[in-house]
Design a protein around this motif. Structure first.
Motif, PDB file in Angstrom:
ATOM      1  N   ILE A 116       1.884  40.861  49.874  1.00  0.00           N
ATOM      2  CA  ILE A 116       1.367  39.814  50.593  1.00  0.00           C
ATOM      3  C   ILE A 116       2.200  38.775  50.823  1.00  0.00           C
ATOM      4  CG2 ILE A 116      -0.430  37.877  50.279  1.00  0.00           C
ATOM      5  CD1 ILE A 116      -2.024  40.006  48.526  1.00  0.00           C
ATOM      6  N   VAL A 131       3.204  34.897  51.362  1.00  0.00           N
ATOM      7  CA  VAL A 131       2.533  33.503  51.354  1.00  0.00           C
ATOM      8  C   VAL A 131       3.441  32.755  51.965  1.00  0.00           C
ATOM      9  CG1 VAL A 131       1.849  31.586  49.950  1.00  0.00           C
ATOM     10  CG2 VAL A 131       1.396  34.009  48.873  1.00  0.00           C
ATOM     11  N   GLY A 167      -0.976  39.763  55.046  1.00  0.00           N
ATOM     12  CA  GLY A 167      -1.151  41.148  54.454  1.00  0.00           C
ATOM     13  C   GLY A 167      -0.188  42.022  54.806  1.00  0.00           C
ATOM     14  N   ILE A 188       0.532  45.946  55.618  1.00  0.00           N
ATOM     15  CA  ILE A 188      -0.061  46.903  55.351  1.00  0.00           C
ATOM     16  C   ILE A 188       0.848  48.212  55.676  1.00  0.00           C
ATOM     17  CG2 ILE A 188      -1.935  48.276  56.346  1.00  0.00           C
ATOM     18  CD1 ILE A 188      -3.291  45.678  56.795  1.00  0.00           C
ATOM     19  N   ASP A 244       3.346  51.499  53.759  1.00  0.00           N
ATOM     20  CA  ASP A 244       3.622  52.142  52.337  1.00  0.00           C
ATOM     21  C   ASP A 244       4.784  51.080  51.783  1.00  0.00           C
ATOM     22  OD1 ASP A 244       3.701  53.830  50.364  1.00  0.00           O
ATOM     23  OD2 ASP A 244       4.961  55.580  51.492  1.00  0.00           O
ATOM     24  N   ASP A 257      11.244  46.132  48.155  1.00  0.00           N
ATOM     25  CA  ASP A 257      11.605  45.409  47.515  1.00  0.00           C
ATOM     26  C   ASP A 257      11.112  43.967  47.836  1.00  0.00           C
ATOM     27  OD1 ASP A 257      12.925  43.394  45.815  1.00  0.00           O
ATOM     28  OD2 ASP A 257      14.959  44.307  46.197  1.00  0.00           O
ATOM     29  N   MET A 297      11.898  41.084  47.267  1.00  0.00           N
ATOM     30  CA  MET A 297      12.604  40.031  47.528  1.00  0.00           C
ATOM     31  C   MET A 297      13.443  40.333  49.088  1.00  0.00           C
ATOM     32  SD  MET A 297      14.796  39.080  44.055  1.00  0.00           S
ATOM     33  CE  MET A 297      15.558  40.376  43.883  1.00  0.00           C
ATOM     34  N   ARG A 340       6.553  32.812  49.182  1.00  0.00           N
ATOM     35  CA  ARG A 340       6.385  33.956  47.782  1.00  0.00           C
ATOM     36  C   ARG A 340       5.992  35.312  48.483  1.00  0.00           C
ATOM     37  NH1 ARG A 340       2.907  32.971  42.630  1.00  0.00           N
ATOM     38  NH2 ARG A 340       1.834  31.430  44.302  1.00  0.00           N
ATOM     39  N   LEU A 375       4.045  38.628  47.199  1.00  0.00           N
ATOM     40  CA  LEU A 375       3.312  38.944  46.057  1.00  0.00           C
ATOM     41  C   LEU A 375       2.906  40.545  46.135  1.00  0.00           C
ATOM     42  CD1 LEU A 375       0.703  36.281  45.844  1.00  0.00           C
ATOM     43  CD2 LEU A 375       2.416  36.379  44.575  1.00  0.00           C
ATOM     44  N   ARG A 376       3.427  41.225  45.230  1.00  0.00           N
ATOM     45  CA  ARG A 376       3.257  42.785  44.982  1.00  0.00           C
ATOM     46  C   ARG A 376       2.057  43.117  44.928  1.00  0.00           C
ATOM     47  NH1 ARG A 376       6.051  47.204  44.740  1.00  0.00           N
ATOM     48  NH2 ARG A 376       8.218  46.245  44.342  1.00  0.00           N
ATOM     49  N   VAL A 377       1.290  44.246  45.740  1.00  0.00           N
ATOM     50  CA  VAL A 377       0.047  44.654  45.351  1.00  0.00           C
ATOM     51  C   VAL A 377      -0.069  45.641  44.535  1.00  0.00           C
ATOM     52  CG1 VAL A 377      -2.233  45.262  46.353  1.00  0.00           C
ATOM     53  CG2 VAL A 377      -1.015  43.204  47.241  1.00  0.00           C
ATOM     54  N   GLU A 378       1.011  46.617  45.037  1.00  0.00           N
ATOM     55  CA  GLU A 378       0.989  47.997  44.482  1.00  0.00           C
ATOM     56  C   GLU A 378       2.019  48.143  43.499  1.00  0.00           C
ATOM     57  OE1 GLU A 378       1.328  50.403  48.088  1.00  0.00           O
ATOM     58  OE2 GLU A 378      -0.662  49.864  48.725  1.00  0.00           O
ATOM     59  N   LYS A 379       1.768  48.894  42.702  1.00  0.00           N
ATOM     60  CA  LYS A 379       2.860  49.194  41.496  1.00  0.00           C
ATOM     61  C   LYS A 379       4.032  49.691  42.198  1.00  0.00           C
ATOM     62  CE  LYS A 379      -0.309  48.843  38.114  1.00  0.00           C
ATOM     63  NZ  LYS A 379      -1.278  48.049  39.067  1.00  0.00           N
ATOM     64  N   PHE A 404       6.018  51.805  40.783  1.00  0.00           N
ATOM     65  CA  PHE A 404       6.389  53.142  40.447  1.00  0.00           C
ATOM     66  C   PHE A 404       5.120  54.129  40.952  1.00  0.00           C
ATOM     67  CE2 PHE A 404       4.506  50.654  37.018  1.00  0.00           C
ATOM     68  CZ  PHE A 404       3.080  51.342  37.039  1.00  0.00           C
TER      69      PHE A 404
END
Lengths: 353, 353, 353, 353
Positions: free
Chosen positions: A2, A4, A41, A43, A45, A50, A52, A63, A65-69, A71
């Motif tokens: 995401i 911002v 958002g 959308i 893979d 990264d 950054m 910013r 924001l990571r939604v998915e892990k 790993f």
């Protein structure tokens, strides 16, 4: 992901960012206009992206924001929400590490000192119920003047102990050039806490076939640790056991590290990999090892790594955190009672907890 | 060393401990009887002893307190209370790192991306006053899916940049098997934070002749760090530069790490080795780099390691912490003003601070 | 706020969540459907909402990500992106704290010991350029057996020093029941690190009119700290100065705390409030105070809080971190040079850095 | 205390230091001359001395090492090596906290919301085996805009719940001015983590008679915590229960804090005071509370503090860490099994572990 977007960003810039996401990153952007912020958002893979780098698309991005892990192979989803198991073939038979198996005990001295002591220790810990013998051939020591391990000749001694008892061997590898040699003797190759982010080493142990016990770094977050496992998994070796051994905190007066037992349920929710606890390094004080070993079993650990030495007072390294053979005998019986109480002992019926 | 004996210890046991210190450890014991405790002063060459091993002499020993520092060659005493200097021969001439020399700037991108960008960056940072070009050929990345560096071909590009500008080269080595190759190109070999306690690597860089920039580990105490330097020094390489690059603390929301500038005066009092500061990794945010660079100069640093990238937005790694070429130009002029104010600029007269 | 919805959440549940956001929370939801996750952007005045409470709307909510800062009155936006200033009226005239003013020095002993020492110290630090005298009447001490401050009679002595020198007084208040008494004497009321989250005390100092020096807690994040300031601001007192005094980290051997100078540029970007640095508590070692004071000035601090004692060896508390009067004289001259170099000395022309 | 004297100190200075120890501090000095250092053993009642003040006797003193613990009344020695017990009289009878008693459960919501919910919760947790009801009337909240507790009227509701069920009441006091009011209703007065070093508050709860549950501060060392207990004990109240509730570390992504279970055996060896564990604040995630509660029992805790809420989704504070009533029922049965396995359930026979 995401994105911002900063307050006051010109609409044209938002369009430009969206365009770049689509063109350069193959990400479908969805814009949400809030009262104070616009968010986009992303959308697609994005798990291995990264954040950054996305941030650098525009100085108007506040910013990302990571939604998915971060790993993938280490994630529980990768195993369809189930636990995986690591099966290790030892001379005494296959031993399984995992949520649906009895707790496995790995015991032995910090460092291999001589053949007599290592064989004798192996016999005793086997009698008490251990399935694996641990012992360092190559020792990571803070001081260059401290005993650095007997190296290759210690590997030979571990081999003798393996022959004599049938126990599996767990020993540490510290450098890529030693992997082959270590893997010849070891049933499980250990990566120590100080090498947890030695990425070259991780890749190399990922290309050989022996299971890997991956210790958590002193200041490694859960994510850092799972990403280190991901290195091994991504290199082709699916058999990784995660071993918590205490993290470094502001209070180091009465324990060497802070043993983070809550890592067990946290990992259980995030990863399919088996989990081990090392209360010896975790506390650094032998008197606290029995209590923390039993607590770890109830907290759900799949394995315990416990330092045992026939004469801790004469140990060439880490004496004060080693149990005597007698203390280990006693602890093994106590652990049996605890394991039974939670239905996780050898004659396993469905797990209760 | 001082041994604190537990209350109620039988006199005979105290005698036995004293005896063992003398016989097995060649330490002369001096006993002091306090109101509550007996203490034994251990007189002799105890600097490189492991306090934990002494503790194991008897269960009646409550604690062993170290009086002497665990490091020797890295200590300021070893250099008779003076600062040492590390002199590096670059094509443009010798550059000295040390307390009595101007602050040295090392600048360049996180990773070497292509020859054009690295040569162009080198030319620009040279023009702004940098003496060394930094740039990663082998990159330690948290994720196995992130860009891992161009490896050997990046070393070749660094060589081209060195030829083109005469700048010295600083680049990281991550594995013992790469040392030779890296040292052919590098004027200073870097050990990264994640490998600070990769002891095998430390020993090996200690046996080659290129100076070593040793980054502080994320959770390394000052003692841990100096002991890591001690590994290199004890292996024969006297040219070590210590580089603070931020430690890991509980607050990671607005900076990636916490840059510990007070490490500078602390190190100054403990060691003769030159000190560098890396504000780019230390904060992780390019906007904070100029401020912290200037503060580091006043805090007494001997060198600065600053990430600079021609187009940070397109950087293959660590974009958000890189300065643009223009920002670096501007910062270089500001640093010059600060250096003059503390009499530590190029035309060096006696140091004031 | 952004709500990340778990994989596999039934569409009906997503609708229910959206509905509840609208009905119970007056938040307009915007749904974005990603490849793996659905996210809901929560549009409205969400700055002061607790993300944890939103999370509880449904077990299908994986995480709630905050987009807006949790603080409002303390934010730089609240002051339209500008710095605010805190003006304190002392007998010697108004002193301004803020980004566009000279660096203010607050100096004095840890604890007020007797009238002679406090008046003498006040005269000397005034002569060296300090604008405020600090000195503890009520002392927070780790041990109940340590000197706890002379309390009310110390306030009287501070008053005498104020009369004698015209310096403003900064002294700590530890309990709501003492605020009135302390505020009678103090020109600036100090909240200590250990009381930074004593919310009752924060509210009460927010209802009186004296400016407040709010020290950062030992383990307070930047957000925690700004939220503590927000308590004071929200209670009606707009005059808050933030004082960094070292945070607690894993390394406490050579400095008592880790002085976080990068907090200065971080705060500058987040808040309009003036910033002070306390290098005495920050390092705990007087030998490191001059270096860190000067570095703090270059890092952009608006004020310095420095412990000075006529005879540190006899100090009733915190002796080892106090400068002597002579050391403070010398440091003041050095600070003047540094302030001039960055154009932030008394005869202020436009700020350069 | 042991004074380590710097190398090269003139003999005369050593004599002067010894003299001053004797004359000004009533300490008998014993000098030990080592190869590199002279050390002076300070014999006498030094437990409550501040090492820093001794250090200031001479600039030739390198370090002062404490041999004795800084706490006295909290120490295990003070109780002749035994555990003490805290007996609390509740309407349902006396409940004992201590090593030789069953584990006591304290359960209830974070905040008291209304009479119906608090009475209903009390009835249910009582039925499940809890002996105490917890519930906040005064709530320490990070944000001034968050719900701050219903205050006095919440105390009234707690009183109703006490009448209705006979459970003892545990509730927090945040300010000295509220102590009397809170102690009227509370059977145990709680000091929260953020007030652990609010020394004025500690002294005041030490002068009243209700037992005190003292939570560990977020960054409090074991010594800091025991010194906070010492404040209460030294003020006259011998009934202190220590409550670990998670410390702040570098990893805060998956748990709010790091629950330090090894604090239990550490405290057991240092203090006679009873120990409680709060897994709800310790992890911040309700899903991890059952596991950590059971692990805490095996680790030796004397009590558990568990957040329970009839409808966590509607909780006015800390919803995500509260168990539902049903989850608490289930956990209580599991805890019973664990307690029996270690022989620490209600029908207590000699303790095994």
């Amino acid at each position: 992901m995401i994105l911002v977007i900063k307050k006051g960003t010109p609409e044209e810039e938002i369009r430009r960012i969206s365009h770049e996401l689509q063109e350069s990153w193959n990400i479908k952007p969805e814009t949400v206009v809030g009262r104070h912020h616009v968010i986009i958002g992303a959308i697609g893979d994005t798990a291995t992206l990264d954040p950054m780098r996305l941030q650098e698309i525009s100085p108007w991005i506040e910013r990302v924001l990571r939604v998915e892990k971060p790993f993938k192979r280490a994630s529980r989803e990768y195993y369809h929400g189930q636990a995986s198991e690591v099966i290790v073939l030892t001379p005494n038979g296959a031993v399984s590490f995992g949520e649906h198996h009895p707790v496995v005990t790995i015991a032995g001295p910090c460092a291999v000192e001589n053949e007599e002591m290592i064989v004798r220790t192996a016999q005793r810990v086997k009698a008490a119920g251990a399935k694996f013998l641990r012992g360092g051939a190559y020792k990571p020591r803070t001081s260059p003047y401290a005993f650095q391990g007997h190296g290759e000749s210690a590997l030979e001694m571990l081999w003798q102990a393996r022959q004599a008892t049938g126990l599996g061997i767990v020993t540490e590898v510290m450098d890529t050039s030693d992997i082959e040699r270590v893997a010849e003797v070891a049933d499980i190759v250990q990566i120590g806490a100080r090498n947890m982010q030695n990425f070259t080493l991780l890749k190399k142990v990922g290309t050989q076939s022996k299971p890997v016990l991956l210790k958590r770094g002193l200041a490694a977050t859960i994510d850092d640790w799972l990403m280190a496992a991901e290195y091994i998994l991504a290199s082709g070796n699916p058999n990784v056991i995660l071993c918590e051994r205490g993290i470094r905190t502001f209070d180091r007066q009465y324990t060497r590290n802070t043993l983070d037992l809550s890592a067990i349920p946290v990992l259980r929710s995030l990863t399919h990999l088996p989990i081990a606890i090392d209360p010896s390094h975790g506390t650094g004080i032998s008197a606290f090892v029995p209590t923390m070993s039993k607590a770890a079993i109830v907290a759900g650990t799949d394995a315990l790594v416990i330092e045992v030495h026939p004469t801790p007072a004469q140990a060439l390294s880490d004496g004060p955190q080693s149990l005597t053979l007698e203390q280990f005998d006693y602890l093994s019986r106590e652990m049996e009672i605890i394991s039974q109480a939670i239905n996780r002992h050898e004659q396993l019926v469905p797990v209760l907890i």
